[in-house]
Design an enzyme around this catalytic site. Structure first.
Site: not given
Ligand code: PNS
Length: 171
Positions: A20, A44, A96, A134
């Site tokens: 990150h 979560k 990745r 993570s």
């Molecule tokens: O580190 P992660 O868990 O892969 O991050 C995922 C994240 C936070 C980028 C994604 O879950 C997100 O943007 N969540 C916010 C909810 C949202 O906007 N949902 C609609 C987009 S498809």
């Protein structure tokens, strides 16, 4: 329209890894401002609380050469709403592998549908961090493995304290 370009670097960051940090620094070199945005996900429960994650990211980023262009925040709800509230023109995500692309593509398309003015920018993970996540870091640390080089030293010590605390609470 502001000429200053802001990117959001969103994620769970439970916890922040060196992968990150590498992506945050590279994003900060491409944009005028980067907001590292930690998702508050009521469904979560993480190892670290959202406040702990935001604090760790802030403490790590303050010592980066690009620190003057990096801020950290938490958000809930839709990412594009948060991005718009920050005046951001882009959401940056690291890739990745092809698996990441499969996971990211529908989210990028949905975000483009919801907010056509906000671009998703994919940055390839640096080779040395292509195996890093993570969840793997948490697994290795929980099972007594060495996470030096995988996470910033500050994160490694908070991980050790968190795991020791959880063990103490169980015994
Ligand atoms: O580190 P992660 O868990 O892969 O991050 C995922 C994240 C936070 C980028 C994604 O879950 C997100 O943007 N969540 C916010 C909810 C949202 O906007 N949902 C609609 C987009 S498809």
């Amino acid at each position: 329209m502001s000429s200053s370009r802001t990117a959001i670097f969103p994620g769970s960051f439970d916890p922040l890894t060196n992968g990150h940090v590498d992506l945050i620094r590279r994003t900060a070199r491409l944009f005028d401002r980067v907001v590292v945005a930690v998702l508050k996900n009521p469904d979560k429960r993480g190892l670290f609380s959202v406040d702990e994650r935001v604090a760790m990211i802030g403490e790590v980023c303050i010592s980066l050469p690009e620190s003057d262009r990096i801020t950290t925040d938490a958000f809930e709800g839709l990412l594009v709403h948060f991005a718009a509230s920050q005046g951001a023109c882009a959401v940056v995500r690291g890739l990745r592998s092809g698996l990441d692309l499969d996971y990211e593509s529908p989210m990028a398309s949905m975000n483009a549908h919801l907010a056509p003015d906000i671009e998703t920018v994919f940055l390839p993970a640096s080779n040395r961090y292509a195996h890093l996540s993570s969840s793997l870091v948490k697994e290795v640390a929980t099972l007594g493995g060495n996470v030096d080089g995988l996470v910033p030293p500050l994160v490694a010590s908070r991980l050790a304290a968190k795991i020791a605390g959880a063990r103490g609470a169980r015994s």
